[in-house]
Design a protein around this motif. Structure first.
Motif, PDB file in Angstrom:
ATOM      1  N   MET A 176     -14.982 -13.813  -1.965  1.00  0.00           N
ATOM      2  CA  MET A 176     -15.670 -12.995  -0.972  1.00  0.00           C
ATOM      3  C   MET A 176     -17.133 -13.399  -0.936  1.00  0.00           C
ATOM      4  SD  MET A 176     -14.065  -9.154  -1.547  1.00  0.00           S
ATOM      5  CE  MET A 176     -15.159  -8.420  -0.301  1.00  0.00           C
ATOM      6  N   GLU A 177     -17.703 -13.365   0.267  1.00  0.00           N
ATOM      7  CA  GLU A 177     -19.123 -13.658   0.407  1.00  0.00           C
ATOM      8  C   GLU A 177     -19.958 -12.437   0.013  1.00  0.00           C
ATOM      9  OE1 GLU A 177     -19.783 -16.879   3.782  1.00  0.00           O
ATOM     10  OE2 GLU A 177     -18.963 -15.013   4.582  1.00  0.00           O
ATOM     11  N   THR A 178     -21.235 -12.684  -0.253  1.00  0.00           N
ATOM     12  CA  THR A 178     -22.109 -11.606  -0.715  1.00  0.00           C
ATOM     13  C   THR A 178     -22.367 -10.560   0.357  1.00  0.00           C
ATOM     14  OG1 THR A 178     -23.961 -13.109  -0.243  1.00  0.00           O
ATOM     15  CG2 THR A 178     -23.276 -12.874  -2.554  1.00  0.00           C
ATOM     16  N   ASN A 179     -22.198 -10.930   1.621  1.00  0.00           N
ATOM     17  CA  ASN A 179     -22.200  -9.922   2.677  1.00  0.00           C
ATOM     18  C   ASN A 179     -21.246 -10.368   3.764  1.00  0.00           C
ATOM     19  OD1 ASN A 179     -23.796 -10.783   5.324  1.00  0.00           O
ATOM     20  ND2 ASN A 179     -24.963 -11.626   3.603  1.00  0.00           N
ATOM     21  N   VAL A 180     -20.720  -9.409   4.489  1.00  0.00           N
ATOM     22  CA  VAL A 180     -19.752  -9.676   5.549  1.00  0.00           C
ATOM     23  C   VAL A 180     -20.378  -9.234   6.871  1.00  0.00           C
ATOM     24  CG1 VAL A 180     -17.436  -9.209   6.416  1.00  0.00           C
ATOM     25  CG2 VAL A 180     -17.854  -9.250   3.940  1.00  0.00           C
ATOM     26  N   HIS A 181     -20.976 -10.191   7.576  1.00  0.00           N
ATOM     27  CA  HIS A 181     -21.663  -9.870   8.829  1.00  0.00           C
ATOM     28  C   HIS A 181     -22.681  -8.745   8.617  1.00  0.00           C
ATOM     29  CE1 HIS A 181     -18.379 -11.706  11.645  1.00  0.00           C
ATOM     30  NE2 HIS A 181     -18.616 -12.454  10.584  1.00  0.00           N
ATOM     31  N   GLY A 182     -23.399  -8.811   7.486  1.00  0.00           N
ATOM     32  CA  GLY A 182     -24.422  -7.819   7.184  1.00  0.00           C
ATOM     33  C   GLY A 182     -23.929  -6.601   6.434  1.00  0.00           C
ATOM     34  N   LEU A 206     -17.362 -14.419  -6.244  1.00  0.00           N
ATOM     35  CA  LEU A 206     -18.383 -14.142  -5.245  1.00  0.00           C
ATOM     36  C   LEU A 206     -19.092 -15.435  -4.858  1.00  0.00           C
ATOM     37  CD1 LEU A 206     -20.123 -10.895  -6.563  1.00  0.00           C
ATOM     38  CD2 LEU A 206     -18.241 -11.100  -4.931  1.00  0.00           C
ATOM     39  N   HIS A 207     -19.397 -15.558  -3.582  1.00  0.00           N
ATOM     40  CA  HIS A 207     -20.194 -16.714  -3.156  1.00  0.00           C
ATOM     41  C   HIS A 207     -21.279 -16.241  -2.209  1.00  0.00           C
ATOM     42  CE1 HIS A 207     -21.481 -20.557  -1.539  1.00  0.00           C
ATOM     43  NE2 HIS A 207     -20.961 -21.068  -2.643  1.00  0.00           N
ATOM     44  N   PRO A 208     -22.509 -16.714  -2.396  1.00  0.00           N
ATOM     45  CA  PRO A 208     -23.591 -16.260  -1.522  1.00  0.00           C
ATOM     46  C   PRO A 208     -23.443 -16.808  -0.113  1.00  0.00           C
ATOM     47  CG  PRO A 208     -24.371 -17.957  -3.021  1.00  0.00           C
ATOM     48  CD  PRO A 208     -22.985 -17.608  -3.465  1.00  0.00           C
ATOM     49  N   THR A 209     -24.010 -16.083   0.813  1.00  0.00           N
ATOM     50  CA  THR A 209     -24.110 -16.518   2.194  1.00  0.00           C
ATOM     51  C   THR A 209     -25.461 -16.053   2.730  1.00  0.00           C
ATOM     52  OG1 THR A 209     -22.932 -16.587   4.314  1.00  0.00           O
ATOM     53  CG2 THR A 209     -23.061 -14.437   3.218  1.00  0.00           C
ATOM     54  N   SER A 210     -25.754 -16.415   3.942  1.00  0.00           N
ATOM     55  CA  SER A 210     -27.045 -16.038   4.526  1.00  0.00           C
ATOM     56  C   SER A 210     -27.120 -14.534   4.732  1.00  0.00           C
ATOM     57  CB  SER A 210     -27.235 -16.721   5.879  1.00  0.00           C
ATOM     58  OG  SER A 210     -27.231 -18.126   5.739  1.00  0.00           O
ATOM     59  N   PRO A 211     -28.271 -13.925   4.471  1.00  0.00           N
ATOM     60  CA  PRO A 211     -28.447 -12.527   4.852  1.00  0.00           C
ATOM     61  C   PRO A 211     -28.520 -12.427   6.363  1.00  0.00           C
ATOM     62  CG  PRO A 211     -30.536 -13.440   4.140  1.00  0.00           C
ATOM     63  CD  PRO A 211     -29.504 -14.503   3.895  1.00  0.00           C
ATOM     64  N   PRO A 212     -28.263 -11.253   6.932  1.00  0.00           N
ATOM     65  CA  PRO A 212     -28.255 -11.122   8.394  1.00  0.00           C
ATOM     66  C   PRO A 212     -29.612 -11.372   9.032  1.00  0.00           C
ATOM     67  CG  PRO A 212     -28.049  -8.974   7.330  1.00  0.00           C
ATOM     68  CD  PRO A 212     -27.884  -9.992   6.254  1.00  0.00           C
ATOM     69  N   ASP A 231     -29.446 -13.043  -2.223  1.00  0.00           N
ATOM     70  CA  ASP A 231     -28.324 -12.277  -1.686  1.00  0.00           C
ATOM     71  C   ASP A 231     -27.292 -11.989  -2.765  1.00  0.00           C
ATOM     72  OD1 ASP A 231     -28.091 -11.289   1.072  1.00  0.00           O
ATOM     73  OD2 ASP A 231     -26.032 -12.019   0.927  1.00  0.00           O
ATOM     74  N   THR A 232     -27.180 -12.881  -3.745  1.00  0.00           N
ATOM     75  CA  THR A 232     -26.304 -12.607  -4.890  1.00  0.00           C
ATOM     76  C   THR A 232     -26.784 -11.367  -5.633  1.00  0.00           C
ATOM     77  OG1 THR A 232     -25.729 -14.949  -5.131  1.00  0.00           O
ATOM     78  CG2 THR A 232     -25.450 -13.536  -7.074  1.00  0.00           C
ATOM     79  N   ALA A 233     -28.077 -11.318  -5.941  1.00  0.00           N
ATOM     80  CA  ALA A 233     -28.625 -10.149  -6.633  1.00  0.00           C
ATOM     81  C   ALA A 233     -28.519  -8.900  -5.754  1.00  0.00           C
ATOM     82  CB  ALA A 233     -30.083 -10.401  -7.015  1.00  0.00           C
ATOM     83  N   ARG A 234     -28.710  -9.064  -4.451  1.00  0.00           N
ATOM     84  CA  ARG A 234     -28.677  -7.924  -3.535  1.00  0.00           C
ATOM     85  C   ARG A 234     -27.294  -7.275  -3.521  1.00  0.00           C
ATOM     86  NH1 ARG A 234     -30.563 -10.556   0.476  1.00  0.00           N
ATOM     87  NH2 ARG A 234     -32.729  -9.977   0.125  1.00  0.00           N
TER      88      ARG A 234
END
Length: 385
Positions: A176-182, A206-212, A231-234
């Protein structure tokens, strides 16, 4: 959340040129850290060595149908400017043989399948890449494992894919990414996924992705430089304050890149976890924060150094640290520097060193341990008993 797409403008450097510059920068950084540590340790301190085969908990694949989908969407760069790398089974095996990697645990990296707008097409692409991975693992079970890709943000479809990927395809866990569409992972809308993973005692990578808001906070630089570790820490902080990993303690979570910015922020997160005016906070306060962080697993992709081990010792025990290469998104020379870093870590016992290289991963992925003829010393502990 969408990766940047190259547009019209001045001629861009070639993909090879971009990767060459990236490789030189990463390798120089890793090598500089190693030289500084060696000088600090003094001439009399011999580095530890590990000649055993490695288990790579953080390696990526881009099957043809996935690369084609990226191309059709116009995504020639990802996450604010990273070029899409080439990948093939043959290239992966050559990379593994070159670095003494016995097994690679494969996952689709950012942006997984979230860039596909149509829900049905997204589900089909997730199913397709998972089937590709399962066939690869079936043909080469001693060389590959894989994490299932989920068609998020569609939670019912993701639950269906978990069942198919783990029960039918027999994959080794999910990514899963660190966020899913924000939407960050402590959000209650994702609770059904965590409940199902907990029921299955599944492994979650977990894998990081861009923040929204990458365009605002990225400062014009690709997200992997600063925003991936942030984003990982977030998202871990969000899981902590939401109490998700306490409610679902049987999920075995792997956090990438030595925790990203988490080690620098862990004590601050713990200290602020008891503020009475927060609408959402961990019931057990700072102790719960430290307990959950201690139970997570952390890979060393791009992070294999003595300094990283010092930071990780503050979060967890060394039997929760895993090797990772981040192939093929990390160029070859930087991968080589990271492998050298993990093989020459200082101040470890033989058991600790071999655990990081392979033993800790075999405890997580019992299928691999059984094929290797190795019996894990103990089952990974569950949080909360």
């Amino acid at each position: 959340m969408k990766p940047a797409v190259d547009g019209a403008g001045p001629a861009r450097p070639s993909r090879r040129t971009v990767f060459g510059h990236l490789a030189a920068a990463l390798a120089a950084g890793l090598a500089g850290t190693a030289h500084a540590e060696e000088a600090a340790a003094g001439a009399g301190a011999a580095p530890a060595t590990c000649a055993c085969g490695l288990v790579d908990a953080h390696s990526h694949y881009l099957p043809p149908q996935y690369a084609r989908a990226l191309d059709e969407a116009g995504l020639v760069t990802l996450d604010g400017g990273f070029p899409v790398p080439a990948w093939s089974e043959e290239q992966a095996l050559q990379h593994m043989d070159r670095h003494g990697i016995e097994v690679s645990m494969l996952s689709v990296s950012s942006p997984t399948v979230g860039f596909v707008r149509d829900a049905l097409a997204r589900r089909r692409l997730a199913r397709s890449v998972n089937t590709f991975a399962a066939e690869l693992v079936r043909r080469k079970p001693d060389r590959f494992g894989a994490f299932a890709t989920l068609p998020l943000p569609d939670v019912p479809a993701a639950l269906e894919e978990i069942a198919h990927a783990l029960d039918v395809l027999q994959l080794d866990g999910v990514v899963m990414e660190t966020n899913v569409h924000g939407i960050y992972l402590g959000d209650a809308r994702l609770d059904p996924l965590f409940a199902e993973l907990d029921r299955r005692r599944a492994t979650l990578f977990l894998h990081p992705t861009s923040p929204p808001c990458l365009e605002s906070v990225g400062l014009g630089r690709p997200a992997p430089i600063l925003e991936f570790p942030m984003d990982t820490a977030r998202t871990i902080a969000d899981l902590l304050f939401a109490g998700t990993l306490t409610r679902y303690p049987r999920i075995r979570v792997i956090v990438p890149h030595a925790g990203g910015a988490l080690s620098a922020l862990a004590e601050r997160i713990a200290a602020f976890s008891t503020l009475p005016f927060l609408p959402q906070r961990p019931a057990g306060g700072a102790q719960e924060v430290r307990s959950v962080l201690r139970a997570l697993y952390y890979d060393l992709a791009g992070s294999a150094s003595d300094d990283a081990i010092v930071r990780l010792r503050q979060l967890t025990t060394l039997d929760h640290v895993l090797f990772g290469s981040d192939f093929p998104f990390t160029p070859a020379s930087a991968v080589a520097a990271n492998v050298q870093g993990v093989r020459t870590l200082r101040g470890l016992s033989r058991a600790e060193h071999e655990g990081i290289a392979r033993g800790n991963a075999l405890r997580l992925f019992t299928r691999l341990a059984e094929r290797a003829g190795t019996t894990p010393t103990a089952a990974p502990p569950a949080r909360g008993g």
